[in-house]
Scaffold this motif. Sequence first.
Motif, PDB file in Angstrom:
ATOM      1  N   PHE A   4      16.269  60.387 -21.810  1.00  0.00           N
ATOM      2  CA  PHE A   4      15.567  60.366 -23.089  1.00  0.00           C
ATOM      3  C   PHE A   4      16.541  60.870 -24.157  1.00  0.00           C
ATOM      4  O   PHE A   4      17.083  61.968 -24.025  1.00  0.00           O
ATOM      5  N   VAL A   5      16.754  60.077 -25.208  1.00  0.00           N
ATOM      6  CA  VAL A   5      17.724  60.418 -26.240  1.00  0.00           C
ATOM      7  C   VAL A   5      16.975  60.776 -27.518  1.00  0.00           C
ATOM      8  O   VAL A   5      16.234  59.951 -28.069  1.00  0.00           O
ATOM      9  N   HIS A   6      17.179  62.009 -27.990  1.00  0.00           N
ATOM     10  CA  HIS A   6      16.452  62.520 -29.153  1.00  0.00           C
ATOM     11  C   HIS A   6      17.404  63.125 -30.175  1.00  0.00           C
ATOM     12  O   HIS A   6      18.549  63.449 -29.857  1.00  0.00           O
ATOM     13  N   ALA A   7      16.908  63.286 -31.395  1.00  0.00           N
ATOM     14  CA  ALA A   7      17.745  63.742 -32.505  1.00  0.00           C
ATOM     15  C   ALA A   7      17.854  65.251 -32.594  1.00  0.00           C
ATOM     16  O   ALA A   7      18.939  65.792 -32.851  1.00  0.00           O
TER      17      ALA A   7
ATOM     18  N   ASP B  83      14.414  61.990 -11.545  1.00  0.00           N
ATOM     19  CA  ASP B  83      15.529  62.764 -12.101  1.00  0.00           C
ATOM     20  C   ASP B  83      15.533  62.532 -13.613  1.00  0.00           C
ATOM     21  O   ASP B  83      15.990  61.492 -14.088  1.00  0.00           O
ATOM     22  N   VAL B  84      15.022  63.482 -14.375  1.00  0.00           N
ATOM     23  CA  VAL B  84      14.755  63.290 -15.805  1.00  0.00           C
ATOM     24  C   VAL B  84      15.732  64.113 -16.632  1.00  0.00           C
ATOM     25  O   VAL B  84      15.885  65.324 -16.424  1.00  0.00           O
ATOM     26  N   HIS B  85      16.375  63.445 -17.587  1.00  0.00           N
ATOM     27  CA  HIS B  85      17.370  64.082 -18.451  1.00  0.00           C
ATOM     28  C   HIS B  85      16.993  63.865 -19.913  1.00  0.00           C
ATOM     29  O   HIS B  85      16.479  62.796 -20.284  1.00  0.00           O
ATOM     30  N   VAL B  86      17.287  64.860 -20.746  1.00  0.00           N
ATOM     31  CA  VAL B  86      17.105  64.758 -22.196  1.00  0.00           C
ATOM     32  C   VAL B  86      18.446  65.005 -22.861  1.00  0.00           C
ATOM     33  O   VAL B  86      19.105  66.027 -22.606  1.00  0.00           O
ATOM     34  N   LEU B  87      18.866  64.080 -23.701  1.00  0.00           N
ATOM     35  CA  LEU B  87      20.060  64.244 -24.522  1.00  0.00           C
ATOM     36  C   LEU B  87      19.623  64.520 -25.956  1.00  0.00           C
ATOM     37  O   LEU B  87      18.912  63.719 -26.560  1.00  0.00           O
ATOM     38  N   THR B  88      20.048  65.651 -26.509  1.00  0.00           N
ATOM     39  CA  THR B  88      19.717  66.032 -27.881  1.00  0.00           C
ATOM     40  C   THR B  88      20.984  65.914 -28.718  1.00  0.00           C
ATOM     41  O   THR B  88      22.027  66.469 -28.366  1.00  0.00           O
ATOM     42  N   CYS B  89      20.903  65.188 -29.822  1.00  0.00           N
ATOM     43  CA  CYS B  89      22.105  64.834 -30.572  1.00  0.00           C
ATOM     44  C   CYS B  89      22.541  65.894 -31.578  1.00  0.00           C
ATOM     45  O   CYS B  89      23.722  65.966 -31.921  1.00  0.00           O
TER      46      CYS B  89
ATOM     47  N   VAL C  86      27.138  59.145 -27.364  1.00  0.00           N
ATOM     48  CA  VAL C  86      25.990  58.888 -26.499  1.00  0.00           C
ATOM     49  C   VAL C  86      26.436  58.101 -25.265  1.00  0.00           C
ATOM     50  O   VAL C  86      25.992  58.374 -24.142  1.00  0.00           O
ATOM     51  N   GLY C  87      27.317  57.149 -25.465  1.00  0.00           N
ATOM     52  CA  GLY C  87      27.779  56.323 -24.358  1.00  0.00           C
ATOM     53  C   GLY C  87      28.474  57.121 -23.268  1.00  0.00           C
ATOM     54  O   GLY C  87      28.373  56.773 -22.084  1.00  0.00           O
TER      55      GLY C  87
END
Length: 288
Positions: A19-22, A44-50, A133-134
Amino acid sequence: MRALLEGLRPAGRPARLLFVHAHPDDETLTTGVALAHHARAGDDVHVLTCTLGEEGEVIPPALAHLEGDRPALAAHRRRELAAAMAVLGVTSHVLGEDHPGDGFRDSGMAGSQAARHPRAWAGVPLGVAAEAVGAVVADLRPDAVVTYDPHGGYGHPDHVRTHEAARSALVVVAPGTPLLATLTPRSWAEEDRTWLAEHVPAGEGWVVPGEESAYAGDVVPDEVVTRGVVDPAVVPLQESALHAHATQVLVGRGWYALSNRHVFRLAGREGYARLDPATGRPAPEDET
């Protein structure tokens, strides 16, 4: 409406979701049901915060000293994010965390001076944002990526850039990986408005969306929303995670409010649609 991963789940192992969030709190506000649901299901759940949300308004008077002190607020919100992710049972990643000089900053609302900062997320070249992000996508190799719709939900520049960066990253480093966006069926929004009008205390200045304000841009005709997560049992986890984001969110009984006192229901359901990463338009579900 299909389940979020129907037709996308890998055989023989748990799914890996990114999940990609700001900003910190966006993940729990907009996708908290899906995060908790899939973590509890063993995925397997991941969160990317920018960014770390340095420009956020601070709600509690006891923490008011953090507003305007961008490094202090960023550090505090990082701790809030870690606490919320522990509650939901997911793994947290923040762009630039391993190399702080490579991180990005909250751009603030549209037209704010914060957007002029050279590392403001909404202002850096899209190629730079997509490469960052990539790198995470390439490392995790998720089975699906989830982010905002092309309008960023309600138009925040950082949300729009997050959508653009996630799309571009998939095109370059993970072609074929499904991209899903958060959307709300209009019928759900109308049901929630009715519920809020009946349950949120009157006379305290709360704003029910669709009354004094219009619905957010991610409220769309029901037929546009082709996937969803419906799991009221995880609402207590979502509420607990929102309590961790104390600088940004007030939590009531079955609802929450932001600093502008707009209220939203914690209904235990979220809508999604699959998008074409190349265009951002809905992808036909018969292709899955």
